[in-house]
Design an enzyme around this catalytic site. Structure first.
Site, PDB file in Angstrom:
ATOM      1  N   ASP A  24       0.803  -1.225   0.000  1.00 39.23           N
ATOM      2  CA  ASP A  24       0.000   0.000   0.000  1.00 39.23           C
ATOM      3  C   ASP A  24       0.837   1.278   0.000  1.00 39.23           C
ATOM      4  OD1 ASP A  24      -2.530  -1.080  -0.314  1.00 39.23           O
ATOM      5  OD2 ASP A  24      -2.663  -1.599   1.810  1.00 39.23           O
ATOM      6  N   ASP A  41      -6.651  -4.435  -5.109  1.00 41.12           N
ATOM      7  CA  ASP A  41      -6.388  -3.088  -4.596  1.00 41.12           C
ATOM      8  C   ASP A  41      -5.091  -2.499  -5.146  1.00 41.12           C
ATOM      9  OD1 ASP A  41      -7.717  -4.980  -2.972  1.00 41.12           O
ATOM     10  OD2 ASP A  41      -7.691  -3.649  -1.239  1.00 41.12           O
TER      11      ASP A  41
END
Ligand code: GLY
Length: 380
Positions: A103, A161
Site C-alpha cells: 500500500d 487493490d
C-alpha cells in the site's frame, strides 16, 4: 460531457462549497492528526493510536491527499500545513520495513508524491522515490505480480487493490527516466487483467499464485462475502479506477477496455439499489450491507473513463458517476460541523466495520467533485 456538467452545475458548485466549508474547519481542527474515522463525530488519530490504526496503517495517505487536493484547488495555506504535518509523521512508517506492504502508493503517492508534484519539495520527492523503490522490490519476477501482504504463506498473494498503488511506479519512471518501475507496473497490471478480471466484468479480490511459477492456486477473499463467487464492491471500484489510471499513464488500450468492462458490470450492479453499492454485489439481501466508499471510488474512475472515450460514449460513464455522487450526497453525507467526516456508511469488509465513516470515503467523494469542478491536477 459539457452539457451534462452544465445540467448539474448547480449541484456541483453547491457541493464543492460545502466541501470547502467543512474542510476549512477540519483542516484546522485536525491539523496534528491523520484520521481514519471519527469517534462521536471527532476525527481519531493514527499518529497516536495503537495498532492496527497506527502510523503504519494503509489509509494514512488519504488525509494529506485530501489536503493537497484542497490546497491545489484553493491555494489556502492551512491545507498545505496540515498536509505537511501528516507527511512528516509518516516518516515513522517509511523506515519500518517489516510493516511496509504493497500500500505504498496509497500512503506516499497521495502525501509526499502530491507535495512534490505541487510544490517541488525535494524532501518529498525523496520520500516518494523511496516508496517507489520499496514497491518495486515487492515484484515477483517469475510470477509477474506485486506481492500484497507480508504474512508467512502469503508469498503468492496479489490483490486487486494494488492497481491503485502502481501509479507510484509510473511516476517513478517518469521522474527518473528509468523504465524499470513502469515495466513492473505494467507486468502487474497485465497479470491482474488476465487473471483477476472475470469474463463478465466482475473481479476477484485476492488471487494466490505459486510464488515460484506464477501459476494460479486459489481465489480467497478477506473482505467480500464469499471467496469463489464473491464480488466485493470496493474491489470492483479499485479495478475500475485502477485500470483507467494505468491507461492514462501508459496509453495501453487493453487497460481502458478492462476499465470499461468492469464499469459496465458495476453500473448494472448498482442500478437497482439507487446507485449506492452493496458491500458485495453477490451476497444475500439480508443482512443488507452497503459500502458508500465503493461508490465514491467508482465515481472517480467513471469520470476518467468519460474523459478518455470518444464523444458519444462519454455520457454513459459521466451520468453513472453523477448518479452515484448525487445519491451519496442526498442520503449519506453529513455536512454538519458536529461530525468531522463527510461520507457516512462506508464498510470495511463484509460483516466487519459496517456503516461507518472511513477516510477514503471522504477522499474519493471529494476527488470526484473536484474532478467535476474541472481541477486538472491528477493526484494518482
Ligand atoms: N485496501 C483495503 C481496502 O480496500 O479495504
Amino acid at each position: 460531457m459539457k452539457r451534462l456538467i452544465e445540467e448539474y452545475e448547480e449541484w456541483i458548485n453547491s457541493t464543492w462549497k460545502k466541501i470547502e466549508k467543512k474542510l476549512t474547519l477540519t483542516a484546522e481542527l485536525s491539523n496534528n492528526k491523520i484520521p481514519y474515522s471519527t469517534v462521536n463525530g471527532i476525527h481519531d488519530n493514527c499518529i497516536t493510536s495503537e495498532a492496527p490504526h497506527n502510523i503504519a496503517w494503509w489509509t494514512n495517505g488519504f488525509w494529506p491527499g485530501i489536503m493537497w487536493l484542497m490546497y491545489y484547488a484553493t491555494g489556502n495555506d492551512a491545507f498545505k500545513k496540515t498536509a505537511e504535518y501528516a507527511e512528516r509523521a509518516l516518516d515513522n512508517a517509511l523506515t519500518n520495513a517489516s510493516r511496509i506492504d504493497h500500500d505504498l502508493g496509497f500512503m506516499w503517492h497521495l502525501s509526499a508524491g502530491a507535495d512534490y508534484r505541487i510544490t517541488g519539495n525535494e524532501q518529498a520527492k525523496n520520500r516518494n522515490l523511496l516508496a517507489a523503490l520499496l514497491l518495486a522490490g515487492r515484484f515477483n519476477h517469475d510470477g509477474g505480480f506485486i506481492r500484497a501482504w507480508n504474512n508467512t504463506g502469503y508469498e503468492g498473494y496479489a490483490i486487486i487493490d494494488c492497481m491503485m498503488n502502481i501509479p507510484l511506479l509510473y511516476w517513478a519512471s517518469d521522474e527518473t527516466g528509468d523504465p524499470r518501475f513502469r515495466q513492473i507496473a505494467m507486468k502487474h497490471a497485465d497479470k491482474t487483467m488476465n487473471n483477476h478480471v472475470r469474463p463478465d466484468g466482475s473481479v476477484y479480490h485476492i488471487l494466490q499464485f505459486d510464488p515460484e511459477t506464477g501459476d494460479f492456486i486459489k481465489a480467497p477473499t478477506t473482505q467480500g462475502y464469499d471467496a469463489a463467487t464473491s464480488s466485493w464492491s470496493r474491489g470492483q471500484g479499485w479495478a475500475l479506477y485502477g485500470f483507467i489510471l494505468s491507461y492514462i499513464h501508459t496509453g495501453k488500450q487493453e487497460y481502458l477496455d478492462a476499465s470499461k468492462k468492469v464499469a459496465h458490470y458495476f453500473i448494472s450492479a448498482i442500478a437497482d439499489d439507487g446507485y449506492v453499492p452493496k458491500c458485495d454485489f453477490r451476497a444475500p439481501d439480508e443482512p443488507f450491507y452497503i459500502d458508500t466508499t465503493a461508490g465514491a471510488v467508482a465515481a472517480c474512475g467513471l469520470i476518467e473513463i468519460a474523459k478518455a472515450v470518444p464523444q458519444y460514449e462519454k455520457k454513459l460513464y459521466l451520468k453513472a458517476a453523477i448518479n452515484i455522487l448525487t445519491a451519496l450526497d442526498k442520503n449519506h453525507c453529513d455536512w454538519t460541523e458536529e461530525e468531522h467526516s463527510i461520507l457516512q456508511n462506508g464498510t470495511e469488509a463484509y460483516g466487519r466495520g459496517i456503516h461507518m465513516p472511513i477516510i477514503y470515503g471522504d477522499f474519493y467523494f471529494i476527488e470526484a467533485v473536484y474532478k467535476l469542478k474541472g481541477f486538472d491536477f491528477l493526484i494518482w
